[in-house]
Scaffold this active site. Structure first.
Site, mmCIF file in Angstrom:
data_model
loop_
_atom_site.group_PDB
_atom_site.id
_atom_site.type_symbol
_atom_site.label_atom_id
_atom_site.label_comp_id
_atom_site.label_asym_id
_atom_site.label_seq_id
_atom_site.Cartn_x
_atom_site.Cartn_y
_atom_site.Cartn_z
ATOM 1 N N PHE A 244 56.140 22.885 33.795
ATOM 2 C CA PHE A 244 56.253 24.266 33.288
ATOM 3 C C PHE A 244 56.863 24.322 31.897
ATOM 4 O O PHE A 244 57.441 25.328 31.506
ATOM 5 C CB PHE A 244 57.047 25.143 34.271
ATOM 6 N N THR A 471 48.323 20.400 38.150
ATOM 7 C CA THR A 471 47.386 21.415 37.696
ATOM 8 C C THR A 471 45.951 21.159 38.127
ATOM 9 O O THR A 471 45.143 22.075 38.147
ATOM 10 C CB THR A 471 47.436 21.471 36.160
ATOM 11 N N GLN A 626 46.079 27.902 39.933
ATOM 12 C CA GLN A 626 46.917 28.068 38.746
ATOM 13 C C GLN A 626 47.356 29.517 38.587
ATOM 14 O O GLN A 626 48.509 29.809 38.294
ATOM 15 C CB GLN A 626 46.122 27.645 37.495
ATOM 16 N N GLU A 693 48.728 29.309 31.847
ATOM 17 C CA GLU A 693 49.803 30.169 31.365
ATOM 18 C C GLU A 693 49.368 31.629 31.293
ATOM 19 O O GLU A 693 50.206 32.537 31.333
ATOM 20 C CB GLU A 693 50.292 29.652 30.010
HETATM 21 MO MO1 MOS Z 1 54.043 24.663 28.251
HETATM 22 S S1 MOS Z 1 55.604 25.871 28.465
HETATM 23 O O1 MOS Z 1 53.520 24.939 26.676
HETATM 24 O O2 MOS Z 1 54.401 23.121 28.804
#
Ligand code: MOS
Length: 730
Positions: A244, A471, A626, A693
């Site tokens: 993260f 991921t 994700q 993200e």
């Molecule tokens: Mo991410 S927070 O750009 O690993």
């Protein structure tokens, strides 16, 4: 291979494997506990000693004396390493979380010693015998107090500010305005696997088995810190239990394990004990943000202002204004990022740095504006859509389906059942409310290399130092290679996270999926050329399908190409200036329904829906996971997560997983994800973008807006805990 013009039709577009929902090829290893994480690697563990970190008990000051005699004499102890005898470490000006402290202490729980012993228990016991004496000095620990010391007129470096049109004049005369302050607290990454490293030296060659997101950054940084050539370092990181942003590069576990292994002449294992991690490593910086919105009575935004104050991430601010610069139309705009230096542990990137804290506040402000206008919050966002970068009108978005996300989400969620007036829907003791927010996150691509080997038995092996931090990288790289060579997924092996392999993108910034698959694509193009040459096919219309290679009216088995020996293709994908010609972003819309206990203020999330548009979705199964994970983390940021600072002593108080609470999927009964059909030809040969993200941005605001809709209580200081509701419940 260079990607300089938008992709045209290529073998990926057949979508026999890519784009198909695919369970993880590494799933059985994970679910049987046989995927080796850094601390569990068997080979270097044999004969290894154990290191245990002693963290500083003050936030700022000096070590006056450091008595390690008793620790050194304790059973099983092999060495105690301190700054006095560790030699020079070059951690640069800022990255103190990697350093061994002494004599100066830069932050609480900064490592002051590593005790090395035959067993973990011996190292831990001896660590209690290390006796430092400190002289503490006062430090800056309170963002709000530090912010007040900064004059409003203090200049900001040009890269941290933006201005278009006449913001001040337009805002002052706008028909409808919002001008509010918001705060977001410090957050911890709180990944499942703690930071961990095994280090081993062979002469002057160092190998690190470590938990790291970007192997290339790790090589660069450990070489610099230890003052050794980069080519003398090997990093191995095949499996990583979450990052993260917290495992971007080298942290203290790797530095100390390397020093200790050198000292004791055998491999050393160091994991950071969970209660040390929160202050020893990095976190997401807290922010104070001011948002000003000016609009016409019809809801057209005319003025958008966003200022954000944060501590420093290295030498940078938390870039909270990033989404505001791109998300909505409006001719007059200003943004500003201000750093207030804090003596807290080092802040760093955490999932969707910039967009996440920025969207936590901007999207509440939009809800407040919609209410003042008497307008539906979805309609307000649709009205203010833009298809060009609002700061650079000659730069179009490569793809921007925000409006479609909003409309599809509203329809699927049953948004029309929302009562526009807050605190009007009730089911027994529960107040029911709905909220929504937009989502936006950049879609960068970076250079990424890979090698793809075709063995004599027909098996394809992909090799790159790209990581899989949970991921799904293993699976999407296998899908890419299978599609390119026209074979089934079960014929492909993927080997990741070893710096002996070609350097991949690494996992970060939501660039991993698009970049690393593009690198494998480039390597496969090379391999296809070699296969074609072996089979005597020349020309460009060679087709790979169903284990066969066709060209001109001929068709031969792929295996024929390797009868005379293995073939390997290796290449990197690099990029031209498409990112300068197009604004490349991912978009989404979040919808949330909450129930709030009318007496206790307890908040329950009942339903969440995310609708996302993020280019081609390479593996809908993994991408959905994700987004679900991101939505869950967004719920944490909205309702629970708060890394609390002791403003006198300067450390994070709740530095374990009992005090720092994070939600899990089971806390939210119903989460749904929709991906809109999209291919973005500017993003790379797979026409894909990352999603990891995107899914978190906007979520906390959607929840905050739902709580407002349920209760009529507007909370502008995260997290929305029930104490902030109690005395104001209807
Ligand atoms: Mo991410 S927070 O750009 O690993």
């Amino acid at each position: 291979m260079k990607f300089t013009t938008p992709a045209t039709t290529n073998p990926i577009d057949r979508l026999k494997v890519v784009g198909q929902p695919t369970v993880r090829i590494d799933g059985p290893l994970k679910t049987t506990g046989t995927a080796p994480y850094a601390y569990e690697q068997h080979e270097p563990s044999a004969g290894a000693a154990y290191g245990y970190v002693v963290g500083a008990a003050i936030a700022k000051g000096r070590i006056v004396a450091l008595d390690v005699a008793r620790a050194r004499a304790a059973p099983g102890v092999l060495a105690v390493i301190t700054a006095q005898d560790a030699g020079q470490l070059d951690v640069g000006g800022f990255y103190v979380a990697r350093a061994l402290a002494g004599p100066d202490i830069q932050h609480y729980h900064q490592a002051v010693a590593l005790v090395v012993a035959e067993t973990f228990e011996q190292a831990r016991a001896a660590a209690q015998l290390v006796q430092p004496r400190y002289a503490a000095t006062a430090g800056a620990f309170d963002l709000a107090a530090e912010r007040e010391k900064i004059p409003a007129s203090a200049p900001v470096p040009p890269a941290r500010a933006s201005a278009v049109g006449d913001f001040d004049g337009t805002f002052a005369n706008a028909e409808v305005t919002v001008d509010q302050m918001y705060t977001t607290p410090h957050h911890a990454h709180a990944m499942l696997e703690p930071h961990a490293t095994i280090a081993a030296w062979d002469g002057d060659k160092l190998t690190l088995w470590t938990a790291i997101q970007l192997v290339g950054w790790g090589l660069r940084d450990i070489a610099k810190i230890l003052g050794i050539p980069q080519q003398n370092v090997r990093i191995v990181a095949p499996y990583i239990g979450g990052g993260f942003g917290g495992k971007g590069s080298i942290l203290s576990d790797a530095v100390l394990a390397a020093l200790a292994a050198k000292r004791v002449g055998r491999p050393v294992k160091v994991t950071l004990q969970r209660p040390l991690m929160f202050n020893n490593t990095t976190h997401r910086a807290s922010t104070i943000q001011r948002i000003r919105l000016g609009a016409t009575k019809a809801g057209m935004l005319t003025a958008i202002g966003h200022e954000s104050w944060s501590g420093n991430l290295g030498d940078r601010p938390e870039a909270s204004t990033a989404p505001t610069r791109l998300l909505y139309a409006g001719a007059n705009r200003m943004t500003k990022l201000v750093v207030a230096h804090l003596d807290l542990p080092e802040a760093s990137a955490m999932r969707a740095p910039g967009e996440m804290p920025g969207m936590m506040t901007l999207e509440i402000a939009m809800d407040e504006l919609a209410e003042k206008l008497g307008m539906d919050p979805v309609a307000l966002r649709v009205l203010n859509d833009t298809q060009v970068d609002p700061e650079s009108p000659d730069k179009p978005f490569s793809q921007r389906q925000l409006v479609a996300c909003l409309q599809r989400g509203a329809e699927q969620f049953g948004w029309n059942r929302r009562s526009a007036r807050p605190a009007t829907r009730r089911e027994g003791r529960w107040l029911i409310g709905m909220g929504m927010a937009s989502a936006i996150r950049g879609a960068p691509v970076v250079k990424s290399a890979a090698r793809v080997r075709l063995a004599k038995n027909g098996r394809l092996t992909v090799e790159t130092d790209m990581t899989d931090i949970g991921t799904g990288t293993y699976t999407i790289l296998a899908q890419t290679a299978a599609e390119m060579l026209g074979v089934g997924l079960d014929q492909v092996d993927v080997r990741l996270g070893d710096s002996r392999f070609p350097q991949g993108a690494g996992s970060g910034g939501q660039f991993g999926a698009a970049s690393s698959t593009a690198g494998v694509y480039a390597a496969c193009v090379k391999l296809r050329e070699q296969v074609a040459a072996r089979l005597g096919y020349n020309g460009s219309d060679v087709e790979f399908a169903n284990g066969r290679v066709r060209a001109g009216g001929n068709s031969r088995p792929l295996l024929d190409a390797v009868a005379a020996g293995e073939l390997a293709g290796e290449d990197a994908m690099e990029y031209g200036d498409l990112s300068k010609r197009f604004a490349q972003q991912t978009f989404g819309a979040h919808f949330v329904e909450v129930a709030v206990d009318a007496d206790t203020g307890e908040i329950r999330i009942r339903r969440m829906l995310a609708v996302c548009a993020a280019g081609r979705i390479i593996n809908p199964t993994a991408a959905r996971s994700q987004i679900i994970g991101a939505m869950t983390m967004g719920a944490g940021a909205a309702l629970m997560e708060d890394l609390v600072v002791d403003k006198r002593a300067g450390y994070f108080v709740n530095h374990d997983l009992a005090g720092y609470e994070v939600p899990v999927h089971a806390d939210i009964p119903h989460q749904d994800v929709v991906f809109l059909d999209e291919v973005d030809a500017t993003a790379g040969p797979l026409k894909a973008k990352g999603v990891g993200e995107l899914g978190i941005t906007g979520v906390p605001a959607a929840i905050a807006n739902a709580v407002y809709n349920a209760t009529g209580i507007r909370v502008r200081d995260y997290p929305i805990t029930l104490d902030k509701l109690l005395d104001r419940l209807p």
